[in-house]
Design an enzyme around this catalytic site. Structure first.
Site, PDB file in Angstrom:
ATOM      1  N   TRP A  59      33.024  40.395  15.139  1.00 17.89           N
ATOM      2  CA  TRP A  59      33.789  41.528  15.322  1.00 17.89           C
ATOM      3  C   TRP A  59      35.777  40.717  15.583  1.00 17.89           C
ATOM      4  O   TRP A  59      36.119  41.090  15.281  1.00 17.89           O
ATOM      5  CB  TRP A  59      33.727  42.299  16.511  1.00 17.89           C
ATOM      6  CG  TRP A  59      32.203  42.328  16.722  1.00 17.89           C
ATOM      7  CD1 TRP A  59      30.761  42.019  16.457  1.00 17.89           C
ATOM      8  CD2 TRP A  59      31.911  43.070  15.822  1.00 17.89           C
ATOM      9  NE1 TRP A  59      30.071  43.228  16.629  1.00 17.89           N
ATOM     10  CE2 TRP A  59      31.168  44.558  15.415  1.00 17.89           C
ATOM     11  CE3 TRP A  59      33.249  44.522  15.069  1.00 17.89           C
ATOM     12  CZ2 TRP A  59      30.523  45.726  15.311  1.00 17.89           C
ATOM     13  CZ3 TRP A  59      32.662  45.616  14.765  1.00 17.89           C
ATOM     14  CH2 TRP A  59      31.677  45.936  14.826  1.00 17.89           C
ATOM     15  N   ASP A 113      38.370  41.022  23.765  1.00 18.35           N
ATOM     16  CA  ASP A 113      38.033  41.875  23.142  1.00 18.35           C
ATOM     17  C   ASP A 113      36.889  41.688  24.125  1.00 18.35           C
ATOM     18  O   ASP A 113      35.907  41.062  23.822  1.00 18.35           O
ATOM     19  CB  ASP A 113      37.795  41.761  22.006  1.00 18.35           C
ATOM     20  CG  ASP A 113      36.297  42.744  21.319  1.00 18.35           C
ATOM     21  OD1 ASP A 113      35.887  43.781  22.281  1.00 18.35           O
ATOM     22  OD2 ASP A 113      36.160  43.112  20.499  1.00 18.35           O
ATOM     23  N   LYS A 138      28.427  49.833  25.801  1.00 18.27           N
ATOM     24  CA  LYS A 138      27.417  48.844  25.783  1.00 18.27           C
ATOM     25  C   LYS A 138      27.425  48.648  27.079  1.00 18.27           C
ATOM     26  O   LYS A 138      25.598  49.132  27.732  1.00 18.27           O
ATOM     27  CB  LYS A 138      28.367  48.099  25.077  1.00 18.27           C
ATOM     28  CG  LYS A 138      27.967  47.829  23.762  1.00 18.27           C
ATOM     29  CD  LYS A 138      29.169  46.889  22.896  1.00 18.27           C
ATOM     30  CE  LYS A 138      29.779  47.114  21.236  1.00 18.27           C
ATOM     31  NZ  LYS A 138      28.772  47.481  20.371  1.00 18.27           N
TER      32      LYS A 138
HETATM   33  N1  PMP Z   1      34.427  44.543  19.108  1.00 13.22           N
HETATM   34  C1  PMP Z   1      32.676  44.102  19.837  1.00 13.22           C
HETATM   35  C2  PMP Z   1      32.567  42.908  20.038  1.00 13.22           C
HETATM   36  C3  PMP Z   1      31.540  45.356  19.190  1.00 13.22           C
HETATM   37  O1  PMP Z   1      30.489  45.055  19.340  1.00 13.22           O
HETATM   38  C4  PMP Z   1      31.794  45.872  18.978  1.00 13.22           C
HETATM   39  C5  PMP Z   1      31.648  47.045  17.762  1.00 13.22           C
HETATM   40  N2  PMP Z   1      30.196  47.382  18.337  1.00 13.22           N
HETATM   41  C6  PMP Z   1      33.863  46.350  17.870  1.00 13.22           C
HETATM   42  C7  PMP Z   1      34.291  45.807  18.593  1.00 13.22           C
HETATM   43  C8  PMP Z   1      33.959  48.217  17.291  1.00 13.22           C
HETATM   44  O2  PMP Z   1      33.586  48.576  18.172  1.00 13.22           O
HETATM   45  P1  PMP Z   1      33.848  49.874  18.117  1.00 13.22           P
HETATM   46  O3  PMP Z   1      32.783  50.292  16.580  1.00 13.22           O
HETATM   47  O4  PMP Z   1      33.485  51.182  18.480  1.00 13.22           O
HETATM   48  O5  PMP Z   1      35.260  50.285  17.091  1.00 13.22           O
END
Ligand code: PMP
Length: 365
Positions: A103, A172, A196
């Site tokens: 990520w 994040d 989450k």
């Molecule tokens: N950051 C993290 C730590 C994630 O786990 C995720 C999605 N699993 C995202 C960003 C991306 O999020 P989205 O699917 O809402 O764009």
């Protein structure tokens, strides 16, 4: 209302049953309005109450200082991968990215569209630890330093807050927000997709320090512009009203259940239960992440040895499914199993999984 399934999904993920029941009760007639939150004007007094109380709950739960704004945006975590550089990078034209999993790698790649990205750590695809801060290659002129507090796919969680020597820190926290107390004053920006730990997919919580407002690139889309959204109290355009309402109920549930301290206590207890089963299985179950960076939220592991055994993993998953344990399959990029233990997952849920893992080990070792 009772369910015999246990949802270990990585996101969208389990929500507290109590919250779902509340949503069900109020779905058609919210309060005394006789309409659903879904049908309500975002300019109404009733919605203003929903918006303001959700904001206030975040402030209370995380002890957010007065010089920070709380925003509810759209575009998910991925939207924020663009919004962060669009709002902040123009200060010096470059930013530091600490990549500890897929990520943060995606966020760094997105940021290259908007400025110069300095990789703080040596490149790797093998995300199993976080190098000592003394070895980090931080640049003196970065507009901000970016990291992902919990890597949802690789199961790598920061046990510390990086020290950036005054440069704004951006985190994040999509997959560990509100699972532990956090000293917000150490951050420039914190963001988290809701799906989450705090709500349904489609809304992103952003906490931003006021002195970082007013720096957005002229090309920044209005809906991602922190300054515009802060000024208009996240009501510049139509917000995802229903999702913010559900998130507000989750915040109240967290408050009733001991706040972030309560969530932290449970997170440690739940994750220890699973890591203990893994570490006493003689490598039958194998988690590649070094102990001190074990995520309390997402526990990835292989079955049948360090490289995993496809047949055993399939059997493990179908056996779990038969017992009502759902969404345990690892992310498609890494394979294996992943147990996500977000706030709404109970200790009892986790004990059920641990008992299954022990039994599966005994019959297949
Ligand atoms: N950051 C993290 C730590 C994630 O786990 C995720 C999605 N699993 C995202 C960003 C991306 O999020 P989205 O699917 O809402 O764009």
């Amino acid at each position: 209302f009772s369910t015999s399934v246990i949802n270990f999904g990585a996101g969208p993920a389990k929500l507290p049953e109590e919250v779902l029941q509340e949503v069900q009760r109020e779905l058609i007639h919210y309060g005394t309005t006789n309409i659903s939150v879904m049908e309500m004007s975002h300019r109404s007094a009733d919605y203003a109450f929903i918006n303001d109380s959700a904001q206030q709950a975040v402030r209370d739960l995380l002890n957010v200082p007065d010089n920070y704004k709380i925003l509810f945006l759209q575009g998910g975590g991925t939207g924020l991968f663009a919004a962060v550089p669009l709002n902040l990078i123009s200060e010096t034209g470059c930013a530091d990215y600490v990549v500890t999993g897929s990520w943060s790698a995606k966020a760094a790649k997105e940021a290259t569209k908007y400025g110069k990205v300095n990789m703080v750590l040596p490149k790797t695809d093998n995300y199993v630890d976080i190098p000592e801060q003394s070895t980090w290659n931080l640049s003196p002129n970065a507009s901000y330093v970016y990291y992902c507090a919990n890597e949802t796919v690789h199961g790598v969680e920061f046990p510390f807050i990086p020290d950036t020597r005054g440069i704004p820190l951006v985190a994040d926290m999509s997959s560990n927000i509100l699972s532990r107390p956090v000293d917000v004053s150490k951050f420039g920006v914190i963001f988290a997709g809701a799906q989450k730990n705090i709500g349904p997919a489609g809304v992103t919580l952003v906490i931003v320090r006021e002195d970082l407002l007013g720096k957005a690139a002229v090309t920044c889309p209005t809906v991602l512009d922190f300054t515009v959204m802060a000024k208009d109290n996240s009501l510049h355009n139509t917000p995802p009203t229903f999702l913010i309402y559900v998130m507000g109920l989750v915040f109240k549930w967290i408050k009733r259940n001991g706040g972030v301290e309560g969530m932290q206590k449970k997170a440690i207890q739940k994750s220890s239960i699973i890591y203990d089963v893994i570490s006493s299985s003689n490598n039958f179950y194998y988690c590649p992440v070094k102990n001190s960076f074990h995520s309390r939220m997402n526990v990835p592991f292989r079955v049948g040895g360090p490289n995993g055994n496809d047949d055993l993993e399939k059997e493990f998953l179908s056996g779990a499914q038969k017992l009502g344990m759902l969404q345990l399959k690892g992310h498609r990029s890494v394979g294996g199993i992943r147990a996500s233990l977000y706030n709404a997952v109970t200790v009892h849920n986790v004990e059920t999984l641990a008992a299954y893992m022990k039994d599966f080990y005994q019959t297949h070792k």
